[in-house]
Design a protein around this motif. Structure first.
Motif, PDB file in Angstrom:
ATOM      1  N   VAL A 140       0.839  -1.203   0.000  1.00 41.87           N
ATOM      2  CA  VAL A 140       0.000   0.000   0.000  1.00 41.87           C
ATOM      3  C   VAL A 140       0.872   1.251   0.000  1.00 41.87           C
ATOM      4  N   ALA A 141       1.899   1.261   0.836  1.00 40.90           N
ATOM      5  CA  ALA A 141       2.788   2.431   0.896  1.00 40.90           C
ATOM      6  C   ALA A 141       3.509   2.635  -0.426  1.00 40.90           C
ATOM      7  N   GLY A 168       2.560   1.507  -3.421  1.00 43.06           N
ATOM      8  CA  GLY A 168       1.577   1.877  -4.448  1.00 43.06           C
ATOM      9  C   GLY A 168       1.172   3.336  -4.347  1.00 43.06           C
ATOM     10  N   CYS A 169       0.953   3.819  -3.137  1.00 42.17           N
ATOM     11  CA  CYS A 169       0.593   5.237  -2.970  1.00 42.17           C
ATOM     12  C   CYS A 169       1.754   6.157  -3.342  1.00 42.17           C
ATOM     13  N   THR A 170       2.973   5.737  -3.027  1.00 41.96           N
ATOM     14  CA  THR A 170       4.139   6.541  -3.396  1.00 41.96           C
ATOM     15  C   THR A 170       4.263   6.647  -4.907  1.00 41.96           C
ATOM     16  N   ALA A 188       1.808   6.233  -7.079  1.00 40.58           N
ATOM     17  CA  ALA A 188       0.668   7.011  -7.567  1.00 40.58           C
ATOM     18  C   ALA A 188       0.897   8.505  -7.373  1.00 40.58           C
ATOM     19  N   VAL A 189       1.498   8.885  -6.267  1.00 47.86           N
ATOM     20  CA  VAL A 189       1.813  10.305  -6.039  1.00 47.86           C
ATOM     21  C   VAL A 189       2.815  10.791  -7.080  1.00 47.86           C
ATOM     22  N   THR A 248       0.925  11.179 -10.408  1.00 46.62           N
ATOM     23  CA  THR A 248      -0.020  12.302 -10.440  1.00 46.62           C
ATOM     24  C   THR A 248       0.685  13.650 -10.399  1.00 46.62           C
ATOM     25  N   TRP A 284      -4.925   6.887  -9.905  1.00 47.46           N
ATOM     26  CA  TRP A 284      -5.372   6.417  -8.589  1.00 47.46           C
ATOM     27  C   TRP A 284      -6.325   5.233  -8.709  1.00 47.46           C
ATOM     28  N   THR A 340      -4.236   2.196  -9.339  1.00 48.11           N
ATOM     29  CA  THR A 340      -3.557   1.851  -8.091  1.00 48.11           C
ATOM     30  C   THR A 340      -4.494   1.106  -7.149  1.00 48.11           C
ATOM     31  N   LEU A 341      -5.723   1.592  -7.004  1.00 44.51           N
ATOM     32  CA  LEU A 341      -6.681   0.931  -6.116  1.00 44.51           C
ATOM     33  C   LEU A 341      -7.053  -0.465  -6.610  1.00 44.51           C
ATOM     34  N   LEU A 390      -4.039  -2.759  -5.939  1.00 43.44           N
ATOM     35  CA  LEU A 390      -3.929  -3.048  -4.509  1.00 43.44           C
ATOM     36  C   LEU A 390      -5.044  -3.985  -4.044  1.00 43.44           C
TER      37      LEU A 390
END
Length: 189
Positions: A116-117, A119-121, A123-124, A127, A140, A143-144, A147
């Motif tokens: 999760v960390a 994937g969010c990194t 995605a940031v 974006t 996003w 990514t969701l 995940l």
């Protein structure tokens, strides 16, 4: 006719102890595959390290980009070690099945948190680089979805559920569910 062989046993001789059983063999990882996996791991490590060096060099003037590159490399490295731990736990049949199941659950949770960390990194990073709301929402959304699929594969897949329940009605030595052939009736015990 064969000659008869007699053995004389003295009372002071200790009884012969049977040899200990051989250690369990690792299945499916013999021969050239072990070397190929090591070479592939080394190539993967060198490629990710080279990508990190290039991205750190390009983002040396931007503290935010440098922090994202360092965080991505760190999370990827820790995730790699967690995957190695998961693989070791799946092949560990020497310890108690309940202990292995608890450690396997903890390792899965650690892998999930790191995924999760990471994937969010990523995605940031995507974006920030893209302009336009539609592309950011697509990044996003992908990514969701990824995940969610990884969450399913880690926790709800049939194979994952069987390994998590080791010791409860299963053949713990083989790591698979006990079938009718493995069960004994009360009269046979």
């Amino acid at each position: 006719m064969e000659p008869a062989v007699f053995a004389v046993v003295h009372e002071d001789t200790p009884p012969v102890q049977p040899a200990p059983p051989p250690p369990p063999q690792v299945q499916g990882g013999g021969g050239w595959r072990v070397g190929a996996r090591r070479v592939l791991s080394l190539v993967f490590f060198l490629a990710t390290t080279a990508a990190f060096v290039v991205s750190a060099y390009r983002s040396r003037h931007s503290a935010r980009d440098l922090a994202l590159a360092i965080a991505t490399q760190f999370l990827g490295t820790v995730l790699w070690f967690c995957f190695v731990k998961l693989k070791q736990l799946r092949g560990d049949h020497t310890r108690d099945a309940a202990e292995v199941a608890v450690e396997l659950r903890r390792a899965r949770i650690a892998v999930w948190v790191l995924l999760v960390a990471l994937g969010c990194t990523i995605a940031v990073q995507v974006t920030v680089a893209k302009h336009g709301l539609a592309l950011k929402l697509v990044a996003w959304g992908v990514t969701l979805v990824v995940l969610g699929l990884l969450f399913y594969l880690l926790f709800f897949r049939k194979d994952a559920a069987e390994r998590a329940d080791l010791g409860r009605g299963q053949d713990a030595a083989a790591g698979r569910p006990a079938t009718q052939l493995h069960k004994l009736f009360p009269e046979e015990v």
